[in-house]
Design a protein around this motif. Structure first.
Motif, mmCIF file in Angstrom:
data_model
loop_
_atom_site.group_PDB
_atom_site.id
_atom_site.type_symbol
_atom_site.label_atom_id
_atom_site.label_comp_id
_atom_site.label_asym_id
_atom_site.label_seq_id
_atom_site.Cartn_x
_atom_site.Cartn_y
_atom_site.Cartn_z
ATOM 1 N N MET A 138 0.851 -1.200 0.000
ATOM 2 C CA MET A 138 0.000 0.000 0.000
ATOM 3 C C MET A 138 0.878 1.238 0.000
ATOM 4 N N ALA A 139 0.486 2.219 -0.826
ATOM 5 C CA ALA A 139 1.252 3.459 -0.904
ATOM 6 C C ALA A 139 1.157 4.221 0.407
ATOM 7 N N GLU A 140 2.260 4.848 0.777
ATOM 8 C CA GLU A 140 2.240 5.661 1.986
ATOM 9 C C GLU A 140 1.431 6.922 1.717
ATOM 10 N N GLU A 141 0.758 7.402 2.740
ATOM 11 C CA GLU A 141 -0.104 8.563 2.587
ATOM 12 C C GLU A 141 0.707 9.839 2.723
ATOM 13 N N ARG A 142 0.644 10.653 1.711
ATOM 14 C CA ARG A 142 1.333 11.932 1.706
ATOM 15 C C ARG A 142 0.287 13.030 1.758
ATOM 16 N N ILE A 143 0.328 13.826 2.805
ATOM 17 C CA ILE A 143 -0.727 14.796 3.066
ATOM 18 C C ILE A 143 -0.173 16.203 2.975
ATOM 19 N N SER A 144 -0.798 17.002 2.137
ATOM 20 C CA SER A 144 -0.406 18.399 1.952
ATOM 21 C C SER A 144 -1.150 19.299 2.934
ATOM 22 N N ILE A 145 -0.655 20.514 3.068
ATOM 23 C CA ILE A 145 -1.351 21.532 3.861
ATOM 24 C C ILE A 145 -2.804 21.646 3.408
ATOM 25 N N PHE A 146 -3.004 21.571 2.082
ATOM 26 C CA PHE A 146 -4.336 21.816 1.528
ATOM 27 C C PHE A 146 -5.232 20.580 1.560
ATOM 28 N N ASP A 147 -4.698 19.495 2.093
ATOM 29 C CA ASP A 147 -5.540 18.352 2.431
ATOM 30 C C ASP A 147 -6.083 18.502 3.845
ATOM 31 N N MET A 148 -5.271 19.063 4.729
ATOM 32 C CA MET A 148 -5.700 19.269 6.115
ATOM 33 C C MET A 148 -6.600 20.494 6.252
ATOM 34 N N PHE A 149 -6.342 21.515 5.449
ATOM 35 C CA PHE A 149 -7.140 22.745 5.494
ATOM 36 C C PHE A 149 -7.886 22.899 4.174
ATOM 37 N N LYS A 150 -9.207 22.732 4.223
ATOM 38 C CA LYS A 150 -10.027 22.835 3.018
ATOM 39 C C LYS A 150 -11.110 23.890 3.226
ATOM 40 N N ILE A 151 -11.362 24.675 2.211
ATOM 41 C CA ILE A 151 -12.456 25.642 2.255
ATOM 42 C C ILE A 151 -13.752 24.930 1.890
ATOM 43 N N GLY A 152 -14.776 25.171 2.666
ATOM 44 C CA GLY A 152 -16.059 24.529 2.383
ATOM 45 C C GLY A 152 -17.195 25.215 3.108
#
Length: 475
Positions: free
Chosen positions: A1-15
């Motif tokens: 399984m691929a390791e999860e790479r999380i960007s700033i814009f995955d943690m902070f989303k406008i909605g």
């Protein structure tokens, strides 16, 4: 399984509020399903659509606006740009007309009561937040897709890996706090500096900084609007907004006309402990009152906990003279890495882990970010995050009426105050003498989540949700 790479814009989303897992996630799932129909060239052949909500999405779906989110997502509207004033009117129009315009192009007959099903007694094993979309085509065939909203607006399908994010090779791959500290020690970089180096794998530095400032602009607008809007929150509990009245008492008639002059007016109030405490509470209340009103917010890392990080950031800006772009970027970058560690090692979904996964994680993120911005070492940053979460362990999710109002709104004030306290403790401590590591508390939070009774996991089946009559006021 691929390791999860999380960007700033995955943690902070406008909605749009009130929930990242119950509103933003299902909205994105609906958009993804419509795009699948379009990609398979069957969108124009659809003559009926059914929506099946399972588990927590069913039990607290109406209170969290899940029904509203999926209808808007299927309509082709986007939560980042769709007018918050049009949310409820458009859904009412769909209901009254009995028509749904898929992707804004394909009209189908739609009955809210017949085609949108809340399966209260059914839950799928992969994750409690599940939604299935079914369509029937003109040629007599049918197709369906099931999506899982796993917290913070992240959406996966069961045959996905958990990491549906773009796979990239980061210069500083990080899954745990220990790995984060290893890279900090090897490079001498601050947490925020490591994060910004990693972000270069996705986009140029200037684009990242502009994106962070766009996130901040949304936070700033949300706080300011929430501090100047009175009335009752929607949903039937008749909860009165408090931020605007508290703000009036704070500024005591000092003149201002916009956000910038408002900050000046707040600073002129001094630095009395009680005054600062009122301000922090006001900032957190403002965001989550907006969230509860289908306002524009930023997942931080979720909507239910969207007020903690903005409140602490606003505290830093107002009382530490830090209204500077580089300081704001530093704060949000640091917070994102702490949040990513929790998402990888535990969960940020209240349906999986209770409110410790939302308020607890956001408090840890804010504590770590504030500590770095106030000059703390890398070890003190991690210590602050650990302290904040340690004192949220076991926090249940028990929304009264399934609404993100009681006790959710006040919990954001508690999370913000704990974050500031944790930062201060860490800054006055020697991390080498700490008995609990951040990784240990992440692991403990996950074990606690697994042991927690399901009725305390965003189902409104336990806790305050069943002890407090709906007619009672919040306080």
């Amino acid at each position: 399984m691929a390791e999860e790479r999380i960007s700033i814009f995955d943690m902070f989303k406008i909605g749009i509020g009130p929930s990242s897992s119950h509103t933003l996630g299902p909205w994105r799932a609906a958009q993804r399903f419509v795009q699948t129909l379009d990609d398979r060239q069957v969108l124009t052949k659809v003559h009926q659509v059914n929506i099946l909500l399972y588990g927590s999405l069913a039990k607290t779906g109406v209170g969290h606006g899940t029904d509203i989110a999926v209808l808007l997502g299927l309509s082709g509207d986007d939560p980042v740009t769709f007018s918050v004033e049009d949310v409820l009117p458009k859904v009412e129009s769909i209901k009254s007309a009995g028509k749904l315009l898929l992707a804004g192009r394909q009209e189908v007959d739609f009955s809210y009561n017949e085609h949108l099903l809340f399966l209260f007694d059914q839950s799928l094993s992969f994750h409690p937040n599940a939604v299935t979309f079914q369509v029937f085509l003109d040629d007599g065939t049918a197709m369906s897709e099931t999506y899982y909203s796993i917290g913070g607006g992240f959406v996966v399908q069961e045959n996905d890996t958990e990491s549906v994010l773009t796979e990239v090779d980061l210069p500083f791959p990080i899954d745990t706090a220990e790995e984060l500290m290893k890279w900090c020690m090897r490079t001498g970089l601050k947490v925020s500096e490591l994060v910004l180096e990693n972000e270069l794998s996705w986009r140029p530095e200037q684009e990242t900084k502009e994106g962070i400032l766009k996130i901040f602009a949304t936070i700033k607008e949300c706080i300011y609007k929430g501090c100047h809007t009175e009335g009752l929150l929607p949903g039937g509990l008749k909860v009165e907004r408090r931020a605007a009245k508290l703000n009036k008492r704070m500024v005591k008639g000092r003149p201002y006309s916009d956000y910038d002059s408002w900050i000046v007016a707040i600073r002129e109030g001094g630095k009395d402990f009680g005054y600062i405490l009122d301000c922090v509470s006001c900032f957190a209340l403002a965001v989550n009152e907006e969230n509860a009103s289908f306002g524009r917010v930023v997942t931080a890392p979720t909507n239910g906990a969207a007020g903690v990080i903005p409140a602490v950031l606003q505290y830093y800006i107002a009382f530490h003279d830090a209204y500077q772009e580089d300081k704001i970027i530093q704060f949000i970058a640091t917070a994102s890495e702490i949040g990513a560690i929790f998402k990888k090692g535990a969960t940020i979904s209240a349906a999986m882990g209770g409110c410790q996964a939302e308020i607890g994680v956001s408090s840890a993120m804010a504590a770590g970010a504030l500590t770095e911005c106030l000059g703390g070492s890398q070890r003190q940053v991690l210590m602050a995050a650990e302290i904040a979460m340690e004192h949220h362990l076991g926090l249940t999710c028990d929304p009264i009426g399934g609404l993100v109002q009681i006790p959710c709104i006040e919990r954001n004030t508690m999370g913000a105050v704990k974050a500031i306290t944790a930062a201060q403790l860490a800054l006055q401590s020697n991390p080498d003498k700490a008995k609990v590591s951040l990784d240990a508390v992440v692991s403990t939070m996950w074990e606690t989540a697994q042991d927690m009774n399901v009725k305390y996991k965003e189902t409104a089946d336990g806790g305050l949700a069943v002890k407090v009559p709906l007619s009672l006021p919040e306080c």
